[in-house]
Scaffold this motif. Sequence first.
Motif, mmCIF file in Angstrom:
data_model
loop_
_atom_site.group_PDB
_atom_site.id
_atom_site.type_symbol
_atom_site.label_atom_id
_atom_site.label_comp_id
_atom_site.label_asym_id
_atom_site.label_seq_id
_atom_site.Cartn_x
_atom_site.Cartn_y
_atom_site.Cartn_z
ATOM 1 N N ARG A 25 73.731 45.257 49.781
ATOM 2 C CA ARG A 25 73.394 46.235 48.754
ATOM 3 C C ARG A 25 73.453 45.600 47.373
ATOM 4 N NH1 ARG A 25 72.025 51.253 49.173
ATOM 5 N NH2 ARG A 25 73.325 51.801 47.417
ATOM 6 N N ALA A 26 72.732 44.523 47.193
ATOM 7 C CA ALA A 26 72.709 43.869 45.888
ATOM 8 C C ALA A 26 71.871 44.724 44.942
ATOM 9 C CB ALA A 26 72.131 42.474 46.004
ATOM 10 N N GLU A 27 72.506 45.360 43.981
ATOM 11 C CA GLU A 27 71.819 46.222 43.021
ATOM 12 C C GLU A 27 71.268 45.352 41.899
ATOM 13 O OE1 GLU A 27 71.895 49.784 42.867
ATOM 14 O OE2 GLU A 27 72.870 49.985 44.808
ATOM 15 N N VAL A 28 69.970 45.422 41.703
ATOM 16 C CA VAL A 28 69.325 44.669 40.647
ATOM 17 C C VAL A 28 68.723 45.673 39.669
ATOM 18 C CG1 VAL A 28 67.530 42.999 40.106
ATOM 19 C CG2 VAL A 28 68.807 42.793 42.228
ATOM 20 N N ASP A 29 69.105 45.547 38.400
ATOM 21 C CA ASP A 29 68.604 46.459 37.381
ATOM 22 C C ASP A 29 67.367 45.849 36.737
ATOM 23 O OD1 ASP A 29 68.349 48.520 35.602
ATOM 24 O OD2 ASP A 29 69.833 47.713 34.192
ATOM 25 N N SER A 31 65.241 47.757 34.910
ATOM 26 C CA SER A 31 64.758 48.707 33.904
ATOM 27 C C SER A 31 64.408 48.025 32.586
ATOM 28 C CB SER A 31 65.797 49.802 33.675
ATOM 29 O OG SER A 31 66.998 49.239 33.183
#
Length: 73
Positions: A25-29, A31
């Motif tokens: 679950r590598a969260e990459v932002d 935005s």
Amino acid sequence: MSTINKKLLAISALPVALAVSLPARAEVDLSAITGAFSATDVVTGVLAVGAVLAVIYVSIKAAKTVIGMIRGG
């Protein structure tokens, strides 16, 4: 197994090993990247490039036509 097959196996196993080693679950932002431009900017750019290519094509075609008229009489 030949040397080439062993090298190919090692090269093809590398991306799999890297993908498995990453957290699930590598969260990459993204935005900051996606917020920097809008869809209208992209559409405008694509249409501008298309218009430039169309002008170049028409100019070349017109020049060939004029040269053909001059040569052919």
